[in-house]
Design a protein around this motif. Structure first.
Motif, mmCIF file in Angstrom:
data_model
loop_
_atom_site.group_PDB
_atom_site.id
_atom_site.type_symbol
_atom_site.label_atom_id
_atom_site.label_comp_id
_atom_site.label_asym_id
_atom_site.label_seq_id
_atom_site.Cartn_x
_atom_site.Cartn_y
_atom_site.Cartn_z
ATOM 1 N N LEU A 85 0.825 -1.203 0.129
ATOM 2 C CA LEU A 85 0.112 -0.038 -0.153
ATOM 3 C C LEU A 85 0.627 1.216 -0.100
ATOM 4 O O LEU A 85 0.525 2.423 -0.763
ATOM 5 N N MET A 86 1.836 1.278 0.787
ATOM 6 C CA MET A 86 2.684 2.422 0.706
ATOM 7 C C MET A 86 3.553 2.704 -0.643
ATOM 8 O O MET A 86 3.617 3.710 -0.939
ATOM 9 N N LYS A 87 3.689 1.597 -1.184
ATOM 10 C CA LYS A 87 4.369 1.955 -2.405
ATOM 11 C C LYS A 87 3.525 2.506 -3.501
ATOM 12 O O LYS A 87 3.864 3.258 -4.290
ATOM 13 N N MET A 88 2.363 1.979 -3.544
ATOM 14 C CA MET A 88 1.056 2.506 -4.283
ATOM 15 C C MET A 88 0.762 3.817 -4.125
ATOM 16 O O MET A 88 0.949 4.868 -4.946
ATOM 17 N N LEU A 89 0.944 4.418 -2.661
ATOM 18 C CA LEU A 89 0.307 5.923 -2.339
ATOM 19 C C LEU A 89 1.546 6.659 -2.835
ATOM 20 O O LEU A 89 1.605 7.606 -3.420
ATOM 21 N N GLU A 90 2.856 6.076 -2.640
ATOM 22 C CA GLU A 90 4.088 6.884 -3.159
ATOM 23 C C GLU A 90 4.081 7.032 -4.522
ATOM 24 O O GLU A 90 4.477 8.295 -4.957
ATOM 25 N N ARG A 91 3.702 6.143 -5.453
ATOM 26 C CA ARG A 91 3.457 6.234 -6.780
ATOM 27 C C ARG A 91 2.361 7.193 -7.269
ATOM 28 O O ARG A 91 2.569 8.123 -8.076
ATOM 29 N N CYS A 92 1.315 7.118 -6.512
ATOM 30 C CA CYS A 92 -0.012 7.835 -6.991
ATOM 31 C C CYS A 92 0.139 9.229 -6.735
ATOM 32 O O CYS A 92 -0.344 9.850 -7.346
ATOM 33 N N TYR A 93 0.789 9.291 -5.631
ATOM 34 C CA TYR A 93 0.619 10.800 -5.166
ATOM 35 C C TYR A 93 2.109 11.425 -5.298
ATOM 36 O O TYR A 93 2.612 12.393 -4.640
ATOM 37 N N ALA A 94 2.864 10.871 -6.092
ATOM 38 C CA ALA A 94 4.440 11.224 -6.282
ATOM 39 C C ALA A 94 4.607 12.525 -6.523
ATOM 40 O O ALA A 94 5.563 13.437 -6.050
ATOM 41 N N LYS A 95 3.477 13.470 -6.953
ATOM 42 C CA LYS A 95 3.328 14.803 -7.651
ATOM 43 C C LYS A 95 2.687 15.591 -6.635
ATOM 44 O O LYS A 95 2.382 17.118 -6.836
ATOM 45 N N ALA A 96 2.101 15.071 -5.584
ATOM 46 C CA ALA A 96 1.010 15.861 -4.758
ATOM 47 C C ALA A 96 1.908 16.912 -3.970
ATOM 48 O O ALA A 96 2.973 16.576 -3.471
ATOM 49 N N GLY A 108 4.316 5.676 9.256
ATOM 50 C CA GLY A 108 4.363 5.501 10.643
ATOM 51 C C GLY A 108 3.002 4.799 11.272
ATOM 52 O O GLY A 108 2.998 3.807 11.876
ATOM 53 N N ILE A 109 1.746 5.304 10.490
ATOM 54 C CA ILE A 109 0.616 4.537 10.915
ATOM 55 C C ILE A 109 0.602 3.137 10.347
ATOM 56 O O ILE A 109 0.213 2.208 11.198
ATOM 57 N N LEU A 110 0.823 3.006 9.031
ATOM 58 C CA LEU A 110 0.798 1.537 8.533
ATOM 59 C C LEU A 110 1.493 0.684 9.165
ATOM 60 O O LEU A 110 1.507 -0.614 9.196
ATOM 61 N N HIS A 111 2.917 0.992 9.705
ATOM 62 C CA HIS A 111 3.880 0.171 10.375
ATOM 63 C C HIS A 111 3.785 -0.019 11.805
ATOM 64 O O HIS A 111 4.602 -0.374 12.367
ATOM 65 N N HIS A 112 2.573 0.504 12.287
ATOM 66 C CA HIS A 112 2.297 0.434 13.802
ATOM 67 C C HIS A 112 2.143 -0.959 14.042
ATOM 68 O O HIS A 112 1.427 -1.878 13.225
ATOM 69 N N PRO A 113 2.919 -1.564 15.061
ATOM 70 C CA PRO A 113 2.887 -3.161 15.328
ATOM 71 C C PRO A 113 1.474 -3.559 15.789
ATOM 72 O O PRO A 113 1.262 -4.946 15.533
ATOM 73 N N GLU A 114 0.571 -2.742 16.280
ATOM 74 C CA GLU A 114 -0.708 -3.387 16.744
ATOM 75 C C GLU A 114 -1.340 -4.174 15.692
ATOM 76 O O GLU A 114 -1.474 -3.623 14.317
ATOM 77 N N ARG A 115 -2.403 -5.223 15.860
ATOM 78 C CA ARG A 115 -2.929 -6.104 14.956
ATOM 79 C C ARG A 115 -4.583 -6.205 15.172
ATOM 80 O O ARG A 115 -5.104 -6.797 14.232
ATOM 81 N N ASN A 116 -4.790 -5.769 16.299
ATOM 82 C CA ASN A 116 -6.288 -5.704 16.558
ATOM 83 C C ASN A 116 -6.919 -4.532 15.747
ATOM 84 O O ASN A 116 -6.275 -3.618 15.610
ATOM 85 N N LEU A 117 -7.886 -4.974 14.998
ATOM 86 C CA LEU A 117 -8.267 -3.833 14.003
ATOM 87 C C LEU A 117 -8.684 -2.736 14.798
ATOM 88 O O LEU A 117 -8.364 -1.431 14.225
ATOM 89 N N ALA A 118 -9.492 -2.639 15.974
ATOM 90 C CA ALA A 118 -10.013 -1.399 16.495
ATOM 91 C C ALA A 118 -8.812 -0.693 17.073
ATOM 92 O O ALA A 118 -8.769 0.585 17.199
ATOM 93 N N LEU A 119 -7.905 -1.190 17.705
ATOM 94 C CA LEU A 119 -6.804 -0.524 18.397
ATOM 95 C C LEU A 119 -5.832 -0.239 17.220
ATOM 96 O O LEU A 119 -5.254 1.197 17.365
ATOM 97 N N PHE A 120 -5.569 -0.795 16.226
ATOM 98 C CA PHE A 120 -4.816 -0.262 14.962
ATOM 99 C C PHE A 120 -5.388 1.210 14.528
ATOM 100 O O PHE A 120 -4.980 1.883 14.352
#
Length: 247
Positions: A85-96, A108-120
């Protein structure tokens, strides 16, 4: 001003109106103890790809359809999914215009270690609010000790009372779900937040509305978003009238 309470299910990277609701409230409650709904915005959203909306999904482990949000978990290989997902966002918004400020935040949000959906999701919402300087206190519904099975309106009323609220504010999409008279009977007011028609430049493409907050962040500075957060109206609900079935 009346003490205002709002509540929503925890959504991942929700649209701008979700953050307008948080910013307008004195207390915001995440309904993490509500039932997970397959196909909802709890683990998916939309971003801009080549001028078109593209659905992004955060895969979950298999679970029972009746389980609450706080009993659902991101998939075992979510770290790999986050990298994709990060690579896609980097590519799609490269000129934003806000790319350099926003990509580290998302990483930082996407690589947060929590895996519980609500807590994540709670961590992601708190991180985004901090970035946007939204200081509204956020609580989880599960911390309030309400019964698992309750009428939805009664649950909301109980939550507002526990938070010493005087007014409950809901997104305009719930206009048909709540009855103003029932809230008045409980000593509360009921209002609905309607986001204005908001547009901003998305490269040179025609504007695509109702995308994830990711898109808003990429194209608008923090000061510009603070102004967008004020662009809404608060309206009263409609009284529900009893209808007679045809003879």
């Amino acid at each position: 001003m009346l003490r205002t309470v709002a509540m929503m299910q925890p959504y991942l990277f929700p649209y701008l109106g979700y953050f307008q609701l948080i910013a307008r409230s004195d207390v915001f409650v995440l309904g993490d103890d509500l039932q997970y709904v397959k196909g909802s915005w709890m683990n998916r959203n939309r971003v801009l790809v080549n001028g078109q909306p593209k659905l992004i999904t955060f895969p979950l482990k298999k679970g029972h359809l009746t389980e609450c949000i706080n009993r659902r978990w991101l998939c075992d290989d979510f770290e790999r999914e986050a990298d994709i997902l990060m690579k896609m966002l980097e590519r799609c918004y490269a000129k934003a215009p806000q790319r350099d400020q926003v990509l580290p935040l998302l990483r930082g949000i996407l690589h947060h270690p929590e895996r519980n959906l609500a807590l994540f999701t709670e961590h992601s919402i708190r991180s985004l609010c901090a970035y946007l300087d939204i200081k509204t206190p956020i609580y989880s519904g599960s911390s309030l000790g309400l019964p698992a099975r309750m009428d939805m309106q009664e649950r909301v009323i109980q939550i507002v009372h526990r938070m010493d609220g005087e007014l409950y504010l809901n997104p305009i999409g719930g206009l048909e779900l709540y009855c103003p008279a029932r809230f008045r009977a409980a000593g509360l007011l009921l209002r609905f937040l309607r986001m204005d028609d908001i547009t901003y430049a998305q490269f040179k493409h025609p504007f695509v509305p109702s995308l994830s907050i990711i898109d808003v962040l990429m194209f608008n500075s923090r000061n510009e978003i603070k102004e967008l957060l004020q662009r809404f109206s608060v309206v009263e609900g409609q009284e529900k009238r009893a209808t007679l079935s045809p003879a």
